[in-house]
Design a protein around this motif. Sequence first.
Motif, PDB file in Angstrom:
ATOM      1  N   ASN A  78       0.791  -1.097   0.043  1.00 18.15           N
ATOM      2  CA  ASN A  78       0.027  -0.050  -0.040  1.00 18.15           C
ATOM      3  C   ASN A  78       0.917   1.188   0.044  1.00 18.15           C
ATOM      4  O   ASN A  78       1.857   1.575   0.818  1.00 18.15           O
ATOM      5  N   MET A  79       0.476   2.143  -0.861  1.00 12.42           N
ATOM      6  CA  MET A  79       1.234   3.343  -1.001  1.00 12.42           C
ATOM      7  C   MET A  79       0.424   4.364  -1.783  1.00 12.42           C
ATOM      8  O   MET A  79       0.025   4.132  -2.806  1.00 12.42           O
ATOM      9  N   PHE A  80      -0.207   5.662  -1.147  1.00 18.11           N
ATOM     10  CA  PHE A  80      -1.093   6.403  -1.750  1.00 18.11           C
ATOM     11  C   PHE A  80      -0.459   7.880  -1.745  1.00 18.11           C
ATOM     12  O   PHE A  80       0.247   8.149  -1.024  1.00 18.11           O
ATOM     13  N   VAL A  81      -0.766   8.589  -3.017  1.00 18.04           N
ATOM     14  CA  VAL A  81      -0.377   9.887  -3.222  1.00 18.04           C
ATOM     15  C   VAL A  81      -1.457  10.782  -3.218  1.00 18.04           C
ATOM     16  O   VAL A  81      -2.526  10.443  -3.875  1.00 18.04           O
ATOM     17  N   TYR A  82      -1.514  11.834  -2.301  1.00 18.26           N
ATOM     18  CA  TYR A  82      -2.333  12.790  -2.401  1.00 18.26           C
ATOM     19  C   TYR A  82      -2.007  13.994  -2.957  1.00 18.26           C
ATOM     20  O   TYR A  82      -0.777  14.427  -2.595  1.00 18.26           O
ATOM     21  N   GLU A  83      -2.316  14.555  -4.133  1.00 17.65           N
ATOM     22  CA  GLU A  83      -1.465  15.703  -4.933  1.00 17.65           C
ATOM     23  C   GLU A  83      -2.349  16.775  -5.252  1.00 17.65           C
ATOM     24  O   GLU A  83      -3.410  16.671  -5.845  1.00 17.65           O
ATOM     25  N   THR A  84      -1.708  17.995  -4.858  1.00  9.65           N
ATOM     26  CA  THR A  84      -2.540  19.247  -5.399  1.00  9.65           C
ATOM     27  C   THR A  84      -1.639  19.866  -6.326  1.00  9.65           C
ATOM     28  O   THR A  84      -0.813  19.285  -6.758  1.00  9.65           O
TER      29      THR A  84
ATOM     30  N   LEU B  19       1.244  14.618  -0.736  1.00  8.14           N
ATOM     31  CA  LEU B  19       1.131  13.961   0.558  1.00  8.14           C
ATOM     32  C   LEU B  19       1.139  12.595   0.544  1.00  8.14           C
ATOM     33  O   LEU B  19       0.269  12.006  -0.431  1.00  8.14           O
ATOM     34  N   LEU B  20       1.952  11.651   1.143  1.00  8.32           N
ATOM     35  CA  LEU B  20       1.906  10.346   1.234  1.00  8.32           C
ATOM     36  C   LEU B  20       1.168   9.498   2.068  1.00  8.32           C
ATOM     37  O   LEU B  20       1.363  10.106   3.299  1.00  8.32           O
ATOM     38  N   VAL B  21       0.716   8.549   1.815  1.00  7.50           N
ATOM     39  CA  VAL B  21      -0.041   7.633   2.878  1.00  7.50           C
ATOM     40  C   VAL B  21       0.604   6.452   2.604  1.00  7.50           C
ATOM     41  O   VAL B  21       0.180   5.669   1.664  1.00  7.50           O
ATOM     42  N   ASP B  22       1.364   5.798   3.615  1.00  3.13           N
ATOM     43  CA  ASP B  22       1.808   4.207   3.847  1.00  3.13           C
ATOM     44  C   ASP B  22       2.779   4.156   2.745  1.00  3.13           C
ATOM     45  O   ASP B  22       3.006   4.838   1.968  1.00  3.13           O
ATOM     46  N   CYS B  23       3.590   3.174   3.138  1.00  2.00           N
ATOM     47  CA  CYS B  23       4.853   2.723   2.174  1.00  2.00           C
ATOM     48  C   CYS B  23       5.010   1.271   2.641  1.00  2.00           C
ATOM     49  O   CYS B  23       5.802   0.848   3.403  1.00  2.00           O
ATOM     50  N   GLY B  24       4.230   0.263   1.943  1.00  2.00           N
ATOM     51  CA  GLY B  24       4.227  -1.043   2.383  1.00  2.00           C
ATOM     52  C   GLY B  24       4.904  -2.002   1.176  1.00  2.00           C
ATOM     53  O   GLY B  24       5.355  -1.699   0.097  1.00  2.00           O
ATOM     54  N   ILE B  25       5.223  -3.352   1.635  1.00  2.00           N
ATOM     55  CA  ILE B  25       5.781  -4.130   0.881  1.00  2.00           C
ATOM     56  C   ILE B  25       4.667  -4.995   0.239  1.00  2.00           C
ATOM     57  O   ILE B  25       3.451  -5.117   0.988  1.00  2.00           O
ATOM     58  N   GLY B  26       4.925  -5.886  -0.825  1.00  2.00           N
ATOM     59  CA  GLY B  26       3.936  -6.557  -1.245  1.00  2.00           C
ATOM     60  C   GLY B  26       4.542  -8.201  -1.019  1.00  2.00           C
ATOM     61  O   GLY B  26       5.800  -8.181  -1.128  1.00  2.00           O
ATOM     62  N   PHE B  27       3.834  -9.357  -1.427  1.00  2.00           N
ATOM     63  CA  PHE B  27       4.301 -10.468  -1.442  1.00  2.00           C
ATOM     64  C   PHE B  27       4.105 -11.147  -2.700  1.00  2.00           C
ATOM     65  O   PHE B  27       3.145 -11.095  -3.312  1.00  2.00           O
TER      66      PHE B  27
ATOM     67  N   LEU C  21       7.794  -4.144  -4.294  1.00  2.00           N
ATOM     68  CA  LEU C  21       7.696  -2.787  -3.810  1.00  2.00           C
ATOM     69  C   LEU C  21       6.821  -1.802  -4.530  1.00  2.00           C
ATOM     70  O   LEU C  21       6.567  -2.051  -5.766  1.00  2.00           O
ATOM     71  N   PRO C  22       5.969  -0.647  -3.953  1.00  2.00           N
ATOM     72  CA  PRO C  22       5.414   0.193  -4.860  1.00  2.00           C
ATOM     73  C   PRO C  22       6.429   0.933  -5.886  1.00  2.00           C
ATOM     74  O   PRO C  22       7.652   1.107  -5.448  1.00  2.00           O
ATOM     75  N   ASP C  23       5.965   1.373  -6.847  1.00  2.00           N
ATOM     76  CA  ASP C  23       6.950   1.959  -7.787  1.00  2.00           C
ATOM     77  C   ASP C  23       6.947   3.580  -7.581  1.00  2.00           C
ATOM     78  O   ASP C  23       5.578   4.078  -8.011  1.00  2.00           O
ATOM     79  N   VAL C  24       7.795   4.139  -7.266  1.00  2.00           N
ATOM     80  CA  VAL C  24       7.936   5.544  -6.940  1.00  2.00           C
ATOM     81  C   VAL C  24       8.412   6.428  -7.983  1.00  2.00           C
ATOM     82  O   VAL C  24       8.715   7.515  -7.787  1.00  2.00           O
ATOM     83  N   SER C  25       8.663   5.770  -9.102  1.00  2.00           N
ATOM     84  CA  SER C  25       9.153   6.447 -10.245  1.00  2.00           C
ATOM     85  C   SER C  25       8.391   7.986 -10.531  1.00  2.00           C
ATOM     86  O   SER C  25       8.926   9.014 -10.669  1.00  2.00           O
ATOM     87  N   TYR C  26       6.951   7.790 -10.300  1.00  2.00           N
ATOM     88  CA  TYR C  26       6.072   8.890 -10.420  1.00  2.00           C
ATOM     89  C   TYR C  26       6.719   9.983  -9.495  1.00  2.00           C
ATOM     90  O   TYR C  26       6.978  11.294  -9.917  1.00  2.00           O
TER      91      TYR C  26
ATOM     92  N   PRO D 167       1.016  -0.500  11.854  1.00  2.04           N
ATOM     93  CA  PRO D 167       2.292  -1.068  11.546  1.00  2.04           C
ATOM     94  C   PRO D 167       2.180  -2.310  11.224  1.00  2.04           C
ATOM     95  O   PRO D 167       2.780  -3.214  11.669  1.00  2.04           O
ATOM     96  N   HIS D 168       1.562  -2.550  10.091  1.00  2.98           N
ATOM     97  CA  HIS D 168       1.536  -3.753   9.297  1.00  2.98           C
ATOM     98  C   HIS D 168       2.563  -3.739   8.226  1.00  2.98           C
ATOM     99  O   HIS D 168       2.595  -2.782   7.445  1.00  2.98           O
ATOM    100  N   ASP D 169       3.204  -4.738   7.914  1.00  2.20           N
ATOM    101  CA  ASP D 169       4.399  -4.772   6.931  1.00  2.20           C
ATOM    102  C   ASP D 169       3.996  -4.386   5.296  1.00  2.20           C
ATOM    103  O   ASP D 169       4.840  -3.760   4.812  1.00  2.20           O
ATOM    104  N   ASP D 170       2.689  -4.739   5.209  1.00  2.00           N
ATOM    105  CA  ASP D 170       2.211  -4.165   3.827  1.00  2.00           C
ATOM    106  C   ASP D 170       1.839  -2.671   3.758  1.00  2.00           C
ATOM    107  O   ASP D 170       1.080  -2.122   2.799  1.00  2.00           O
TER     108      ASP D 170
END
Length: 549
Positions: free
Chosen positions: A19-25, A30-38, A50-55, A71-74
């Motif tokens: 999980n990783m979300f971008v809130y953009e004005t 503003l970012l929310v969360d930075c998790g791993i995936g399985f 991993l989330p793709d942060v190239s953006y 506090p979950h790993d994802d």
Amino acid sequence: MNKSLKIIPLGGMGKVTKNMFVYETSEEILLVDCGIGFPDPTMLGVDLLLPDVSYLKESKKRIVGMLLTHPHDDHIAGLPYVLPDLPVFPIYGSRLTAGFAKDRCKDFGIDVKINPVGDQEFKVGSFTVLPIKVTHSVPDSRHFGITCPAGTVYHGSDFKFDSNPVDGVLSEKDKIKSFGERGVDLLLSDSLRSERKGRSSSESLLRETFEQEIVGVKGKFIVTVMSSNIHRIQLAVDVATKHGRQVAFLGRSIEKNVETAQNLGFLKLPNRIVDKREIEKIDPRSVCVLIAGSQGQEGSSLKRASQGDHDLISFKPDDKVVFATEPIPGNEVNVYEAIDNIARLEADIAYSDINEETLHVSGHASADELVELINLTKPKYLLPIGGAYRHMVQYKKLATTIGYQPNMVIILKDGQTVLYEDETVKLGENIDLKEVIVDGLGIGDVGTRVLEDRRQMAEAGIVVIAILVSGNKGTIVGSPEIVSRGFVYMKHAGKLTKKITQEVNKNLPKALGKKDWSEVRRRVERRIERLIYKETRRTPLVLSVIKQV
Ligand SMILES: [Zn+2]
């Protein structure tokens, strides 16, 4: 027009994890969360995603901060991989979230500062953030009410409304309601259990489960749980203590999380904890072992013990092993393999298929609780998150049963963004999200091509053809050497070896006319692939090595 808000799920949609979300004005992010995936089982050798942060790397906008929901790993374990790639910004989270997130970063030698969130609203750039306590399978989880000039969003990550939480900290429904009264434009909501009717059971139900399971156990009482599920660990510890057993913790992840949770006051342990090196030295009837590896992960303490391969513990016929967790979807094979192995050691076992009623307590909201969150926030638009595609579709159906028009519920496809402007939510641009793979020490160096090769080798093996070519005349020297792994035993495949040699001799001289060596190799490989398929109906990976002498 600068009053717009864009929301981008960088972990992809329909993925449940990373999980990783971008809130953009217009100026800020503003970012929310930075998790791993399985990885799924077809992604051979892949450790995690991993989330793709190239953006974010390409964006010229200022990242004003990051909020961590729980506090979950994802939701947090991507931090040590992603932070070094981004400029420094403030990070916010609850105390336990901060504790676990710091631990994950420390493992990589990264010292990260996380600002604790209290009860009050706070500013992050031009965003105003209201933290709201919610119950989940890990203590100290939060939802966030996010307000920016373009609108008001409720970020409802993983939660359930547990009416009898283990730590007594209830979800702050009044706070949610009063945030809802401000007028919420968009609700992002957990949707993982939208298929389930009614309400999810309380975590406290596990107390009865442990009470039932511990009675009459003549040997060690062993419990395996998700290492982050501090509530469940607390219940197992309480029940074991009540039944006169001392507790031991075994496995890196559980030892670390227990230490951090205890230091921060989220776990109450008896004064004496059995040292893990003493487990096999004391009376088995007086010990309870909490062991990591409930998902049957390779190399975990549970996995090794189930194979009779752990220095500090062995499972014996009088022991009982309780799986106080359910397999993560896609992970069933690992879990059942561990269960089978423990069964071979003749220890008693309890797991959710045997005791479904009480070992199957989810940390996610079922339909009635999801509806309750909608009713409390009264949003104009809904955006299901944290589920697979089918869960999001089911969430949409659920919302329509309480009067939402289907076009008010937005289901995003991978890479799609949401745009909120002029008080309307619409689909925004598509961005190209890549699968970022972690394999060993490499991040992002394994791509789809590499995975495709691994799959091909796993399915049909590899054939390597080494050819010596005389430099000046371009003729083949001797016969090609052919070796294979996982394909056939070449020594017994004389006929095939002969045909491959003939094919090389026939085609290579023509191919050598091309000056480009990689083109020559590709031609040879294609010919041999075709020949092998014709002769064997198999498709091994064919690799040619051409050397000039
Ligand atoms: Zn969670």
